[in-house]
Write a protein that holds these residues in place. Sequence first.
Motif, mmCIF file in Angstrom:
data_model
loop_
_atom_site.group_PDB
_atom_site.id
_atom_site.type_symbol
_atom_site.label_atom_id
_atom_site.label_comp_id
_atom_site.label_asym_id
_atom_site.label_seq_id
_atom_site.Cartn_x
_atom_site.Cartn_y
_atom_site.Cartn_z
ATOM 1 N N GLY A 204 1.027 -0.994 0.010
ATOM 2 C CA GLY A 204 -0.153 0.025 -0.015
ATOM 3 C C GLY A 204 0.864 1.231 -0.270
ATOM 4 N N PRO A 205 0.582 2.005 0.885
ATOM 5 C CA PRO A 205 1.436 3.355 0.871
ATOM 6 C C PRO A 205 2.625 3.351 1.736
ATOM 7 C CG PRO A 205 -0.568 3.788 2.481
ATOM 8 C CD PRO A 205 -0.761 2.327 1.629
ATOM 9 N N LEU A 206 2.759 2.170 2.687
ATOM 10 C CA LEU A 206 3.596 1.813 3.736
ATOM 11 C C LEU A 206 4.899 1.412 2.994
ATOM 12 C CD1 LEU A 206 1.539 0.132 6.313
ATOM 13 C CD2 LEU A 206 1.760 2.376 5.790
ATOM 14 N N THR A 207 6.168 2.154 3.754
ATOM 15 C CA THR A 207 7.415 2.063 3.154
ATOM 16 C C THR A 207 8.071 0.819 4.078
ATOM 17 O OG1 THR A 207 8.426 3.651 4.733
ATOM 18 C CG2 THR A 207 7.575 3.969 2.347
ATOM 19 N N LEU A 208 9.137 0.709 3.904
ATOM 20 C CA LEU A 208 10.044 -0.422 4.800
ATOM 21 C C LEU A 208 9.918 -0.066 6.460
ATOM 22 C CD1 LEU A 208 11.665 -2.850 5.701
ATOM 23 C CD2 LEU A 208 13.641 -1.615 4.787
#
Length: 239
Positions: A204-208
């Motif tokens: 989704g919009p979430l990074t590491l």
Amino acid sequence: MSGASLHIVFDVAAWLAAAVAVWWLARVRHLEFPTQSFALSYLAVLVFGAGLGAYLFGTLNLWLSGLPGIARSVEGAIAGGIVAIEFYKWKHGIALRTGARFALPLAIGIAVGRLGCYFAGLDDFTWGTPTTLPWGHDFGDGIARHPVQLYESAAMAIFALLYVVAVLRGSSYVVTNGFYLAVGYYGLQRFIWEFLKPYGAVTGPLTLFHLLSLITLSYAAVMLATAPAARLQHERAVA
């Protein structure tokens, strides 16, 4: 002076500031911390875990963002250090919670170190997304961006200030659980700032680092929620 050189200067300044924080805590009257191991093996595991986590997550985030090279990450260092020490404690049957002494040095070190990231410019890849806000900063490519390094520096400086006030007021809860409060606070504010960074998304919009922030925040929440009510064995801060 180049951005890379300035980064090194502030890295050194961050370590020195953290050392000053340790020195100050050792001189606060009537201040006691939970028993802390300073065995060489404990410190070696901590340094190894933090170093491995810093380069592992920093480099992985770089690759996920479509960039080559090797990078470091302060959040990766925190996560790596936590995993290494918790494994060490489990392996050696250590039930006492450690790390309380590191809360203030950690917060101050990050607050100062992030200034180096800011002055390093575009090469550091810690700048934010484009913005039209009046405090947007041009890091050298003609685009005004969120100075997220300053956001994080200010956030951790606020934590350090609140921690010092709590210590001077004799808050045993903050002193005993300071490390978990520090990493939980760091994870929370880092999660917010990640929405203003151009890193490649994992889901989704979430990074590491969104995911790592949630893990760090969850770890802190569990440790705070399960903190024993009974008093732990303490030692003088000057010992």
